[in-house]
Every structure is written in C-alpha cells, then in structure tokens.
Design an enzyme around this catalytic site. Structure first.
Site, PDB file in Angstrom:
ATOM      1  N   LYS A 193       0.073  -1.202   0.606  1.00 18.99           N
ATOM      2  CA  LYS A 193       0.240   0.078  -0.006  1.00 18.99           C
ATOM      3  C   LYS A 193       0.888   1.264  -0.034  1.00 18.99           C
ATOM      4  O   LYS A 193       1.766   1.493   1.176  1.00 18.99           O
ATOM      5  CB  LYS A 193      -0.917   0.213   1.303  1.00 18.99           C
ATOM      6  CG  LYS A 193      -2.388   0.710   1.220  1.00 18.99           C
ATOM      7  CD  LYS A 193      -2.598   0.955  -0.374  1.00 18.99           C
ATOM      8  CE  LYS A 193      -4.278   1.654  -0.055  1.00 18.99           C
ATOM      9  NZ  LYS A 193      -4.881   1.298  -1.543  1.00 18.99           N
ATOM     10  N   SER A 399      -8.977  -0.535  -5.041  1.00 20.27           N
ATOM     11  CA  SER A 399      -8.872   0.228  -3.444  1.00 20.27           C
ATOM     12  C   SER A 399     -10.468   0.333  -3.386  1.00 20.27           C
ATOM     13  O   SER A 399     -11.214  -0.421  -3.690  1.00 20.27           O
ATOM     14  CB  SER A 399      -8.526   1.731  -3.269  1.00 20.27           C
ATOM     15  OG  SER A 399      -6.308   0.810  -3.563  1.00 20.27           O
TER      16      SER A 399
END
Length: 632
Positions: A193, A399
C-alpha cells in the site's frame, strides 16, 4: 418646488422599474436560450465527423455554465465513451454514412481500456466496408491506440507519431517535509500500500517497485498487442528500442520517420486531410471553406438511432473518478449521490443492476455507503425477490473501486484493467516542529488523553495514534472479509493477493479477483440471463444526462483550434503538455496530504483522468498555503 420634487421622484421610480424589468427579461431570455435544445438536424449522406477535441471518459464531469462563462481558460472537453461507441455502431449500419472522419487534432487522451473499446467500434465500421480516416498534428500513445484502428492515418508534416510507453518518475516529498519540519503521521496496513510513500520517503520501496514494474510491463504488453493487431505493419520494435536512431535515420524529420515506421500512412495538413475526405463524400454545399465536406455529427446520428427503451430495465450506475464523501459528481464518485442512484433504481423496480466502475478508490466511508446500497438492491422485495448485481470494470477498479465491487454476483474486467490494491491508509500532517522554530510553543491542561485531539498544530498524543492505527487495521480486516465472502476464499487466501498490491486484469483473473473478460455488453447480457429476462430488456443508465448539443456559452467562446492544448503539437509540444500534467499531479499530491480526509482506500499508480471543470482558484490557494507553511 414640492411639485417638481414629486415629479422627479416619479421619474426616478419609473426609471428604476424599467431597469429592473429589462434585467428580469434579459435573465429570463438568457435562461431560455441556455436550456433550449435545438433540433438535432438530419443525417446527411456523407461522412460521420468524429471530432474528439478533448478526452474520452466513461462519465463526463459536470460543467457549471456560470463558471465556464466567467473563466478565462477554456476547459478540456470530455466525450462520453458510450456515446462515441453508439455513434460508430450506428455509422456501421446506416447506409447514409460512407466514411468516418476521425479528427484527433485536439485529442488529449483517455484510459487504455476505454480507448480499446472505441477501437473495437472503429473495427466494426471498417468491417462494414466503410473507411475510417484519422488525422492529428502529432500522435502520442493514446492517439496512436485509436488511429491504429483507422484504415488511413494522416499526420501533419511538422508533427509525427511518438511512442512513449507507460511508466515514468514521480515525486517523493519525504526529505522536503522533514526539512520544513512537517510531520506526516501515516497509518496503514499492507506491504504494497504505497500511496503514502511519497510523503514519508525519498524513493519507492522495493515492494512498491516490484508491484509497479509488473503492472507497467503488463499494461505495455497489452498496448503493443492491441496496436500490432490493428496495424501489423507498424514497426514498434524499431521505434521503441532506438528512438534517437529512428528519428535521425529520417534526417530528424519525425513525420517522415513515422511514415517509414508504418505508424502513419499520409503526410498532410489538416486541410489536405479534409480535401481527401471531400473527394470521397463530396463538398458541403453550405460551407465554402477549403476542405469542407458533407458530414453528420455524432449527436445527429444518435438522435436518428435512439437506444432501445422497451422491455424490462437493467439499471446501470457508474462509479467514475475518485470516491469521496457526499454528493460530488458526475466525474467524481460522491458516495451519497451514487447510493441515491442505486436506491432510485431499486425504487423503480429495475430487474438487475450493472455497476460500471472506473475509479482508483478513495474514501472508505463513501465506498461502504455505495456497497450497502448495492446490498439493499440485491435483497429486493417480497415481490421481486433477490436481484442480480454484476460489476463491469473499465480502466480502474482499485482500492475503494474494488470495495464497491464486492457485492457482485459476477465481475467482468479487461486485460488492461488496473484492480486490486486491497489495503487501507490514513494521513494526518502536524506542524509542531515547524512552529517551534518560530518560538511558538504549546501548553494546556487535558482531562483525558483525547482532549483537544487530533491537533495538527501541537501534535498527536500516543493514544490517538494507536487508536487511529487500530481503526485502520479494523477496516482492513473488514475489507479482507468482504473480499473473502465475495470471492469465496479464506482470509489467508485473500491476504496472499491483498496487502495493497495492484494487479493488471489478466493477473487479477488468474488470482480470482475477477471472473471473466468482457465489457459492458457482456456484463449486461450476464445480468439479463441471471434475471431470466430473455431478449426483452434494455439498459437504463442512471445519473446526469449530458446535453447532446453544444451550449450557447461554448458557441460564444468560439472553437478556435489555436486555443486547444493539443493543437499543432510537435514532440516539444507533447513534452510541454506532460510537464503541465506533472505540475497538476504535484498539486494533487499536496491536496491529499493537507486536506481533511478519513480512512482511504486509494491506489498510487492509478491515473485519474483530467476533468473538464473550468479553472478555479484552488491551485493558487494551495500555492498560497505552501508559502504560508514553508516560507522562511
């Protein structure tokens, strides 16, 4: 004197009343003109003029007419992809359309999957025996992806075709923020991430580079495969392996080098290009300018071939752009707005729903608002029973874009789709160290460790930081659970392809993140089959319906090609345009750091299309804020 004053007062009153009356009539007339819908006209036997003066997007952003009128800058136009594809499908069938004139002189780009879909529609026109003739002053990757599907490609003699390939450098602000003593508190879960890395580091982490290298390689392979299939004679290997030698072999003339490499077929000016089409379809009797040819606009052709509206309705709702809280959009995916569209489709009794996702993600709260609305739709009523939801991914579904996809009975994507990035983060910058340099200290009394927190001026307490991190980890666990339930996988299986890593569509399919390759038509057909509708159904698109005719304001502003950012570009012009895009990205990065946001599920390497909104003072405001924060 008293009589004279009374007469004067009466005359002044009459004058004021007349002024107010004329102002009222003026604004009523202006409103009437701006909201009027002129006749679309008649389809003429000749060419379909597909003038893509701007970008091609899934959902155009809403343009405020007043802001457009007041702005000193001409906004970038946005053309809705499904309208372009529908016009091309109609052109393939309509006997009055003999040629498609693909004018890319002012084209500014679009998502790779979106452009591949338009390219497929161009192929249908050619299979119907109708030539597609393209022109641009200069082609970059996006323009070439479309032009490759043309039967004849023209370029200006002072321009050329340039293959850049995906990828490039991005800015990292870690050292700069440390220098100015801004503390970026980062809370995240997921090794890959990497959205937060530019704010904490000076270079990409090995994990980030690993994921980005694989993604870019897949996107590059997909682009080359599409162009080679459409234009086999193009020598991409020569152009990309030794671009300097390729250009110098033609004496530095990029247009001739492009012709030699098979990227284009003809060299000529815009007028030469139009003369070529006029020779095929005839001169426009109403236009005596050089190169005029008889043509029909996409709007007119669409009006002559209206979409099917009979039978049961399959609702189509778009999640396009960054997912944010509230009612933002179209062009930005406001969670509240989209949830209301889904609820409206629910209330209207739609038999199934297709969620069209083209988003890099965003707010977790807004993503959850959309997801729960989809679950309400699926649950249906006692009368309707459970109803199917199918997801159609376009360029991006990463996401938060994947979060909203988890209720799907089936997920369709394309090989070039960017998806995954299953991870969560939050950022809060604090300025206590910067203020201390100026002798500004903090002191006070707290009743609990949370009193006055979070405080960006005096810093965060350890308790607040631990609580935020715990909340982020909880949201990540919820994300994994949603994906596991959707994909029928265990938490460990999901974790193996989660950790915030992005995937191309092909790899995502192998890992079970998506079910099947296919576009919106495949998703609609699947939804109809699941709802047992047979052939009696139609797609009902929910959201803003754009006016198919040019507004009066746009006509007032003119259509001067010299004003276009893509007009007359050579290689230097393309480089300059990319530098402007870099500056825009810088301002966007700063916005993500300093704006007040909750937990985010966003993808670092997911490009967000430029909107068509007129310029505002927002950029200047950020520059002023930078001066205020960093200036010495």
């Amino acid at each position: 004197m008293i009589f004279a004053r009374k007469v004067w007062a009466l005359l002044v009153g009459i004058k004021d009343a007349l002024v107010l009356l004329f102002l009222l009539l003026f604004f009523m007339a202006l409103y009437g003109v701006l909201t009027a819908r002129p006749s679309p006209g008649q389809v003429r036997e000749g060419a379909l003029l597909l003038k893509l003066d701007g970008s091609v997007v899934e959902e155009p952003a809403k343009v405020d007419p007043l802001a457009l009128l007041m702005s000193s800058e001409t906004p970038i136009k946005e053309h809705r992809a499904r309208d372009i594809i529908a016009a091309l499908d109609a052109a393939a069938k309509d006997e009055r359309i003999k040629v498609v004139a693909l004018d890319l002189a002012r084209f500014t780009g679009g998502g790779q999957v979106t452009l591949e879909n338009v390219g497929d529609a161009l192929d249908k026109v050619r299979k119907a025996g109708k030539p597609v003739i393209a022109f641009a002053h200069a082609y970059a990757d996006d323009g070439l992806l479309l032009a490759a599907h043309a039967s004849e490609v023209w370029v200006d003699p002072l321009g050329g075709a340039f293959v850049m390939g995906p990828g490039g450098m991005r800015l990292y602000y870690g050292e700069a923020l440390a220098r100015y003593k801004v503390t970026p508190h980062v809370f995240k879960v997921g090794t890959y991430k990497d959205f937060v890395e530019p704010y904490t580091q000076s270079q990409a982490s090995p994990a980030s580079k690993e994921a980005r290298t694989a993604l870019i390689a897949a996107m590059w392979e997909n682009w080359q495969a599409n162009v080679k299939a459409a234009r086999p004679k193009a020598d991409l290997a020569r152009v990309t392996s030794d671009p300097v030698g390729w250009i110098k072999a033609s004496g530095g003339d990029a247009a001739k080098a492009s012709l030699a490499a098979g990227l284009v077929d003809k060299l000529g000016t815009h007028t030469d290009y139009k003369e070529r089409i006029r020779a095929l379809v005839g001169e426009d009797p109403a236009d005596k300018t050089p190169g005029s040819f008889v043509h029909t606009s996409p709007d007119t052709l669409l009006a002559a071939h209206p979409a099917k509206t009979d039978g049961a309705a399959i609702a189509v709702v778009q999640v396009a752009g960054e997912i944010v809280d509230g009612k933002a959009g179209p062009g930005t995916a406001g969670g509240t707005r989209i949830a209301k569209l889904i609820d409206q489709a629910n209330a209207d009794g739609a038999k199934a729903l297709v969620l069209r996702v083209d988003s890099p993600g965003g707010s977790v709260m807004a993503s959850e608002e959309i997801r729960t609305a989809l679950e309400r739709f699926k649950a249906g009523t006692k009368e309707s029973g459970r109803r199917p939801v199918v997801v159609s991914m376009v360029n991006l579904a990463a996401s938060g874009g994947y979060w909203v996809s988890t209720p799907a009975d089936k997920i369709f994507a394309e090989p070039g789709t960017i998806t995954g990035s299953i991870g969560i983060f939050a950022m809060i910058p604090t300025f206590e160290r910067a203020l201390a340099d100026y002798g500004v200290k903090s002191d006070g009394v707290r009743s609990t460790p949370l009193s006055g927190q979070p405080d960006i001026l005096t810093g965060l307490t350890p308790e607040v930081k631990e609580m935020i991190q715990a909340n982020i980890e909880s949201n990540y666990g919820r994300f994994l659970g949603l994906v596991g339930a959707s994909r029928k996988k265990s938490a460990a299986e999901v974790e193996a392809f989660a950790e915030g890593r992005v995937w191309d569509g092909g790899t995502a399919r192998q890992k079970g993140l998506v079910d099947q390759f296919g576009g919106i038509d495949a998703a609609l057909a699947d939804a109809a089959q699941r709802a047992k509708l047979g052939e009696g159904w139609h797609a009902a698109w929910y959201g803003q319906e754009t006016d198919p005719y040019a507004s009066l304001i746009e006509q007032w502003r003119g259509d001067d090609e010299a004003d276009s950012p893509a007009a007359g570009m050579d290689f230097t012009g393309l480089v300059a345009a990319r530098q402007q895009a870099k500056f825009d990205r810088l301002l966007g990065d700063l916005g993500h750091l300093f704006e007040a946001r909750g937990a985010q599920a966003l993808c670092l390497d997911c490009p967000v299309p430029t909107t068509a909104k007129p310029a505002s003072g927002s950029n200047a405001g950020w520059l002023a804020r930078l001066v205020a924060v960093f200036g010495r």
